[in-house]
Design a protein around this motif. Structure first.
Motif, PDB file in Angstrom:
ATOM      1  N   HIS A  78       9.649  13.200  10.229  1.00  0.00           N
ATOM      2  CA  HIS A  78       8.214  13.422  10.439  1.00  0.00           C
ATOM      3  C   HIS A  78       7.562  14.055   9.219  1.00  0.00           C
ATOM      4  O   HIS A  78       6.408  13.758   8.915  1.00  0.00           O
ATOM      5  N   LYS A  79       8.302  14.899   8.509  1.00  0.00           N
ATOM      6  CA  LYS A  79       7.746  15.527   7.304  1.00  0.00           C
ATOM      7  C   LYS A  79       7.532  14.476   6.220  1.00  0.00           C
ATOM      8  O   LYS A  79       6.524  14.485   5.518  1.00  0.00           O
ATOM      9  N   TRP A  80       8.489  13.590   6.095  1.00  0.00           N
ATOM     10  CA  TRP A  80       8.397  12.523   5.102  1.00  0.00           C
ATOM     11  C   TRP A  80       7.236  11.589   5.440  1.00  0.00           C
ATOM     12  O   TRP A  80       6.440  11.237   4.574  1.00  0.00           O
ATOM     13  N   VAL A  81       7.122  11.194   6.711  1.00  0.00           N
ATOM     14  CA  VAL A  81       6.028  10.339   7.165  1.00  0.00           C
ATOM     15  C   VAL A  81       4.688  11.005   6.854  1.00  0.00           C
ATOM     16  O   VAL A  81       3.769  10.362   6.329  1.00  0.00           O
ATOM     17  N   ASN A  82       4.569  12.280   7.162  1.00  0.00           N
ATOM     18  CA  ASN A  82       3.334  13.016   6.895  1.00  0.00           C
ATOM     19  C   ASN A  82       3.003  12.987   5.402  1.00  0.00           C
ATOM     20  O   ASN A  82       1.855  12.745   5.020  1.00  0.00           O
ATOM     21  N   GLY A  83       3.991  13.211   4.563  1.00  0.00           N
ATOM     22  CA  GLY A  83       3.768  13.214   3.125  1.00  0.00           C
ATOM     23  C   GLY A  83       3.292  11.873   2.594  1.00  0.00           C
ATOM     24  O   GLY A  83       2.366  11.803   1.777  1.00  0.00           O
ATOM     25  N   VAL A  84       3.901  10.801   3.075  1.00  0.00           N
ATOM     26  CA  VAL A  84       3.505   9.465   2.619  1.00  0.00           C
ATOM     27  C   VAL A  84       2.086   9.139   3.088  1.00  0.00           C
ATOM     28  O   VAL A  84       1.244   8.703   2.298  1.00  0.00           O
ATOM     29  N   LEU A  85       1.805   9.357   4.359  1.00  0.00           N
ATOM     30  CA  LEU A  85       0.479   9.018   4.880  1.00  0.00           C
ATOM     31  C   LEU A  85      -0.611   9.918   4.297  1.00  0.00           C
ATOM     32  O   LEU A  85      -1.752   9.473   4.137  1.00  0.00           O
ATOM     33  N   ASP A  86      -0.267  11.159   3.957  1.00  0.00           N
ATOM     34  CA  ASP A  86      -1.237  12.036   3.284  1.00  0.00           C
ATOM     35  C   ASP A  86      -1.637  11.480   1.920  1.00  0.00           C
ATOM     36  O   ASP A  86      -2.739  11.734   1.441  1.00  0.00           O
ATOM     37  N   LEU A  99       0.819  -1.211   0.000  1.00  0.00           N
ATOM     38  CA  LEU A  99       0.000   0.000   0.000  1.00  0.00           C
ATOM     39  C   LEU A  99       0.857   1.267   0.000  1.00  0.00           C
ATOM     40  O   LEU A  99       0.560   2.228  -0.702  1.00  0.00           O
ATOM     41  N   VAL A 100       1.927   1.268   0.775  1.00  0.00           N
ATOM     42  CA  VAL A 100       2.741   2.483   0.911  1.00  0.00           C
ATOM     43  C   VAL A 100       3.864   2.572  -0.117  1.00  0.00           C
ATOM     44  O   VAL A 100       4.309   3.673  -0.443  1.00  0.00           O
ATOM     45  N   GLN A 101       4.320   1.447  -0.647  1.00  0.00           N
ATOM     46  CA  GLN A 101       5.475   1.453  -1.547  1.00  0.00           C
ATOM     47  C   GLN A 101       5.343   2.422  -2.727  1.00  0.00           C
ATOM     48  O   GLN A 101       6.303   3.114  -3.043  1.00  0.00           O
ATOM     49  N   PRO A 102       4.180   2.529  -3.401  1.00  0.00           N
ATOM     50  CA  PRO A 102       4.091   3.468  -4.522  1.00  0.00           C
ATOM     51  C   PRO A 102       4.324   4.933  -4.131  1.00  0.00           C
ATOM     52  O   PRO A 102       4.581   5.765  -4.994  1.00  0.00           O
ATOM     53  N   HIS A 103       4.266   5.240  -2.854  1.00  0.00           N
ATOM     54  CA  HIS A 103       4.399   6.615  -2.389  1.00  0.00           C
ATOM     55  C   HIS A 103       5.763   6.884  -1.754  1.00  0.00           C
ATOM     56  O   HIS A 103       5.967   7.933  -1.136  1.00  0.00           O
ATOM     57  N   ILE A 104       6.660   5.920  -1.922  1.00  0.00           N
ATOM     58  CA  ILE A 104       8.006   6.021  -1.354  1.00  0.00           C
ATOM     59  C   ILE A 104       8.991   6.030  -2.514  1.00  0.00           C
ATOM     60  O   ILE A 104       8.851   5.261  -3.461  1.00  0.00           O
ATOM     61  N   ASP A 105       9.989   6.869  -2.411  1.00  0.00           N
ATOM     62  CA  ASP A 105      10.939   7.070  -3.505  1.00  0.00           C
ATOM     63  C   ASP A 105      12.080   6.061  -3.570  1.00  0.00           C
ATOM     64  O   ASP A 105      13.024   6.239  -4.333  1.00  0.00           O
ATOM     65  N   ILE A 118     -10.842   5.741  14.437  1.00  0.00           N
ATOM     66  CA  ILE A 118      -9.853   6.790  14.678  1.00  0.00           C
ATOM     67  C   ILE A 118      -9.854   7.690  13.439  1.00  0.00           C
ATOM     68  O   ILE A 118      -9.569   7.215  12.342  1.00  0.00           O
ATOM     69  N   PRO A 119     -10.180   8.978  13.590  1.00  0.00           N
ATOM     70  CA  PRO A 119     -10.181   9.860  12.424  1.00  0.00           C
ATOM     71  C   PRO A 119      -8.826   9.814  11.705  1.00  0.00           C
ATOM     72  O   PRO A 119      -7.779   9.720  12.348  1.00  0.00           O
ATOM     73  N   TYR A 120      -8.869   9.904  10.384  1.00  0.00           N
ATOM     74  CA  TYR A 120      -7.633   9.760   9.616  1.00  0.00           C
ATOM     75  C   TYR A 120      -6.607  10.813  10.001  1.00  0.00           C
ATOM     76  O   TYR A 120      -5.404  10.533  10.048  1.00  0.00           O
ATOM     77  N   ARG A 121      -7.044  12.031  10.314  1.00  0.00           N
ATOM     78  CA  ARG A 121      -6.098  13.079  10.704  1.00  0.00           C
ATOM     79  C   ARG A 121      -5.412  12.732  12.026  1.00  0.00           C
ATOM     80  O   ARG A 121      -4.240  13.062  12.232  1.00  0.00           O
ATOM     81  N   VAL A 122      -6.118  12.087  12.918  1.00  0.00           N
ATOM     82  CA  VAL A 122      -5.532  11.673  14.193  1.00  0.00           C
ATOM     83  C   VAL A 122      -4.501  10.574  13.946  1.00  0.00           C
ATOM     84  O   VAL A 122      -3.397  10.606  14.501  1.00  0.00           O
ATOM     85  N   ALA A 123      -4.837   9.610  13.107  1.00  0.00           N
ATOM     86  CA  ALA A 123      -3.898   8.528  12.794  1.00  0.00           C
ATOM     87  C   ALA A 123      -2.613   9.087  12.193  1.00  0.00           C
ATOM     88  O   ALA A 123      -1.506   8.684  12.578  1.00  0.00           O
ATOM     89  N   ILE A 124      -2.750  10.022  11.262  1.00  0.00           N
ATOM     90  CA  ILE A 124      -1.560  10.620  10.646  1.00  0.00           C
ATOM     91  C   ILE A 124      -0.782  11.422  11.681  1.00  0.00           C
ATOM     92  O   ILE A 124       0.447  11.306  11.779  1.00  0.00           O
ATOM     93  N   ASN A 125      -1.475  12.230  12.476  1.00  0.00           N
ATOM     94  CA  ASN A 125      -0.800  13.042  13.484  1.00  0.00           C
ATOM     95  C   ASN A 125      -0.054  12.188  14.499  1.00  0.00           C
ATOM     96  O   ASN A 125       1.062  12.523  14.902  1.00  0.00           O
ATOM     97  N   GLU A 126      -0.654  11.086  14.909  1.00  0.00           N
ATOM     98  CA  GLU A 126       0.020  10.207  15.868  1.00  0.00           C
ATOM     99  C   GLU A 126       1.311   9.639  15.269  1.00  0.00           C
ATOM    100  O   GLU A 126       2.330   9.543  15.950  1.00  0.00           O
ATOM    101  N   SER A 127       1.275   9.294  13.991  1.00  0.00           N
ATOM    102  CA  SER A 127       2.483   8.795  13.335  1.00  0.00           C
ATOM    103  C   SER A 127       3.534   9.894  13.223  1.00  0.00           C
ATOM    104  O   SER A 127       4.724   9.651  13.439  1.00  0.00           O
ATOM    105  N   VAL A 128       3.095  11.093  12.899  1.00  0.00           N
ATOM    106  CA  VAL A 128       4.025  12.221  12.817  1.00  0.00           C
ATOM    107  C   VAL A 128       4.679  12.461  14.175  1.00  0.00           C
ATOM    108  O   VAL A 128       5.893  12.686  14.267  1.00  0.00           O
TER     109      VAL A 128
END
Length: 168
Positions: free
Chosen positions: A137-145, A82-88, A115-125
């Motif tokens: 954290h910026k990279w994580v945010n970009g991928v999960l966005d 799921l995440v691989q296409p969004h990773i360089d 869990i709202p998607y924004r909360v899930a992303i924020n927790e990962s950040v």
């Protein structure tokens, strides 16, 4: 002759850190477990049992941790796909911390619709800020966005809701 002593000026007290929630503790234990898996190659069952023996585990949401750990350790291939296409770069070349944080965020987005998607992303950040590299954290945010609309299209399309007008 000695110089006069400068008056003592006390620094203002540091603001108290917000206490971690039980779910944050669970996420941190999952992060540590994935890191151990990637770096040391230990067995997922041994890692889970080791986490549960730690003193601070009593602070974690145990059921949330166990559900997350089961999903991360038994069903990680679809998350990577799921995440691989969004990773360089190949997933295995991502640092173990950021790799772990991305999987935790992807697992939450996919499996915990309560869990709202924004909360899930924020927790990962926040995990990436606490444990990852300088700008991880910026990279994580970009991928999960990029992953969120794939898993939560309706929720993402609805946009943020105003607290003052929940009907929006």
């Amino acid at each position: 002759m000695t110089a006069p002593e400068a008056p003592s000026v006390a620094a203002p007290p540091a603001p108290k850190a917000k206490p971690k929630s039980a779910r944050r503790w669970a996420r941190e234990f999952a992060l540590q477990g994935l890191y151990e898996f990637y770096v040391a190659g230990h067995d997922p069952v041994s890692i889970r049992l080791g986490a549960e023996k730690q003193d601070d585990f009593k602070r974690a949401d145990k059921e949330f941790f166990r559900e997350m750990w089961r999903g991360l350790s038994e069903d990680w291939e679809p998350l990577v796909a799921l995440v691989q296409p969004h990773i360089d770069r190949p997933f295995a070349q991502v640092s173990p911390i950021e790799r772990s944080v991305i999987l935790i965020g992807a697992w939450e987005l996919k499996n915990r619709l309560d869990i709202p998607y924004r909360v899930a992303i924020n927790e990962s950040v926040e995990l990436a800020k606490s444990f990852g590299g300088t700008d991880g954290h910026k990279w994580v945010n970009g991928v999960l966005d990029k992953v969120a609309p794939l898993l939560r299209a309706d929720e993402v399309a609805a946009g943020p809701r105003s607290r003052s007008n929940p009907a929006k």
